[in-house]
Design an enzyme around this catalytic site. Sequence first.
Site, PDB file in Angstrom:
ATOM      1  N   HIS A   1       8.106   1.769   0.634  1.00  0.00           N
ATOM      2  CA  HIS A   1       7.988   0.853   1.762  1.00  0.00           C
ATOM      3  C   HIS A   1       9.253   0.924   2.624  1.00  0.00           C
ATOM      4  O   HIS A   1      10.369   1.069   2.102  1.00  0.00           O
ATOM      5  CB  HIS A   1       7.769  -0.573   1.274  1.00  0.00           C
ATOM      6  CG  HIS A   1       6.417  -0.821   0.703  1.00  0.00           C
ATOM      7  ND1 HIS A   1       5.502  -1.675   1.276  1.00  0.00           N
ATOM      8  CD2 HIS A   1       5.801  -0.313  -0.399  1.00  0.00           C
ATOM      9  CE1 HIS A   1       4.386  -1.691   0.553  1.00  0.00           C
ATOM     10  NE2 HIS A   1       4.555  -0.873  -0.471  1.00  0.00           N
TER      11      HIS A   1
ATOM     12  N   HIS B   1       6.135  -5.071  -6.135  1.00  0.00           N
ATOM     13  CA  HIS B   1       7.400  -4.712  -5.499  1.00  0.00           C
ATOM     14  C   HIS B   1       8.369  -5.884  -5.609  1.00  0.00           C
ATOM     15  O   HIS B   1       8.924  -6.356  -4.622  1.00  0.00           O
ATOM     16  CB  HIS B   1       7.180  -4.303  -4.046  1.00  0.00           C
ATOM     17  CG  HIS B   1       6.404  -3.025  -3.910  1.00  0.00           C
ATOM     18  ND1 HIS B   1       7.003  -1.784  -3.997  1.00  0.00           N
ATOM     19  CD2 HIS B   1       5.076  -2.796  -3.744  1.00  0.00           C
ATOM     20  CE1 HIS B   1       6.082  -0.840  -3.868  1.00  0.00           C
ATOM     21  NE2 HIS B   1       4.901  -1.427  -3.722  1.00  0.00           N
TER      22      HIS B   1
ATOM     23  N   ASP C   1      -4.844   3.062  -5.764  1.00  0.00           N
ATOM     24  CA  ASP C   1      -3.706   3.274  -4.871  1.00  0.00           C
ATOM     25  C   ASP C   1      -3.912   4.560  -4.075  1.00  0.00           C
ATOM     26  O   ASP C   1      -2.972   5.308  -3.787  1.00  0.00           O
ATOM     27  CB  ASP C   1      -2.397   3.329  -5.655  1.00  0.00           C
ATOM     28  CG  ASP C   1      -1.208   2.844  -4.819  1.00  0.00           C
ATOM     29  OD1 ASP C   1      -1.414   1.995  -3.939  1.00  0.00           O
ATOM     30  OD2 ASP C   1      -0.086   3.320  -5.048  1.00  0.00           O
TER      31      ASP C   1
ATOM     32  N   LEU D   1       7.187   8.277  -6.089  1.00  0.00           N
ATOM     33  CA  LEU D   1       5.750   8.119  -5.951  1.00  0.00           C
ATOM     34  C   LEU D   1       5.421   7.400  -4.647  1.00  0.00           C
ATOM     35  O   LEU D   1       6.053   6.397  -4.294  1.00  0.00           O
ATOM     36  CB  LEU D   1       5.185   7.328  -7.128  1.00  0.00           C
ATOM     37  CG  LEU D   1       5.040   8.100  -8.445  1.00  0.00           C
ATOM     38  CD1 LEU D   1       4.785   7.149  -9.605  1.00  0.00           C
ATOM     39  CD2 LEU D   1       3.907   9.121  -8.346  1.00  0.00           C
ATOM     40  N   ALA D   2       4.431   7.909  -3.949  1.00  0.00           N
ATOM     41  CA  ALA D   2       3.996   7.326  -2.683  1.00  0.00           C
ATOM     42  C   ALA D   2       2.476   7.198  -2.693  1.00  0.00           C
ATOM     43  O   ALA D   2       1.776   7.725  -1.839  1.00  0.00           O
ATOM     44  CB  ALA D   2       4.466   8.182  -1.517  1.00  0.00           C
ATOM     45  N   GLY D   3       1.956   6.524  -3.709  1.00  0.00           N
ATOM     46  CA  GLY D   3       0.511   6.379  -3.854  1.00  0.00           C
ATOM     47  C   GLY D   3      -0.060   7.476  -4.729  1.00  0.00           C
ATOM     48  O   GLY D   3       0.653   8.331  -5.266  1.00  0.00           O
TER      49      GLY D   3
END
Length: 335
Positions: A87, A139, A218, A251-253
Amino acid sequence: MALALINGRVLRGEKFVRNQCVLIEGTRILDRQFGTTGFLPTLISADLDIVARAIAAVRGAIAAGVPGVLGIHIEGPFLNVARKGVHDPAKLRELDPSALGLLTSLQGARTLVTLAPEMTTPQLIERLVAAGVVVSAGHTNASYAEIRVALAHGLTGFTHLFNAMSPLTGREPGVVGAALDDQRSWCGIIVDGEHTDPVVLRIALRCKPYDRFMLVTDAMPSVGTSQGWFELQGRRITVRGHACLDEDGRLAGSNIDMASCVRNAVGMLGVPLPQAVRMASQVPAEFLGIAHEYGRIAAGQRANLVLTDDELNVRETWIDGNGSRETSQPPSSGL
């Protein structure tokens, strides 16, 4: 088998609001191939004007009769920078009363808000819940005690358990410890073999009933395509198997679909098939407060069905009785 996808395909920032329900319709058609009959389009941390436009896009899609859209998942911007993941830290902020009207503005559909409880007050969580919003922790760097207070004020979920949250340690149970200790809240788990080690998930499943765990994807835009990368908030995200990674390897999804999550719950975690199916259907419907209509095959429920073969490959889906092969006939066999 009616799969309710809680963390629906992630549509980020401006891309979410561009073309509005056309984009959402295209997403639904793609996800339907993988057993998704209901989903929440998900927006990650953005300025509040973008959040407002995303809510309007979902409202427009529902008004246009786009099948399968259950509401919206607003993941941020009320998150802790210490657990930001990918994010944008410039978008993160505390949740104050000025945002309550916006977060409660989607009427006639479900709104799920993922936030860090330490970035707001228990009283504001309580006000969101009283207005019909489902509140989940994610988060977050909260302590066990802070999560217990948030649970007492209406927090009911944990977004992608183990990821982007304070861990369970010997002297501080953290968010993970609070999630596994509380027997009433729901935990979303990403069973892709990348976000969380299957051994860790098997241990988690021994801590509370199966019906408090729900499968989430996700999923990112790469799912169902051959593309090896995509852009996220100006950054290049590389697809590696079921994982999506930024330039720093974070990790980004995920690059996994819901049917694969069900298969993995059985194969990686040893979850009995009937229970794995419920973790993708009835359990998330209960979490969202829509189990009176969704998540089961029973009289009075919506006719949202998935037909698979013995390997759990999706052959056809029905949403409100309308088949993906443009037939309204119910399946003669299958799950």
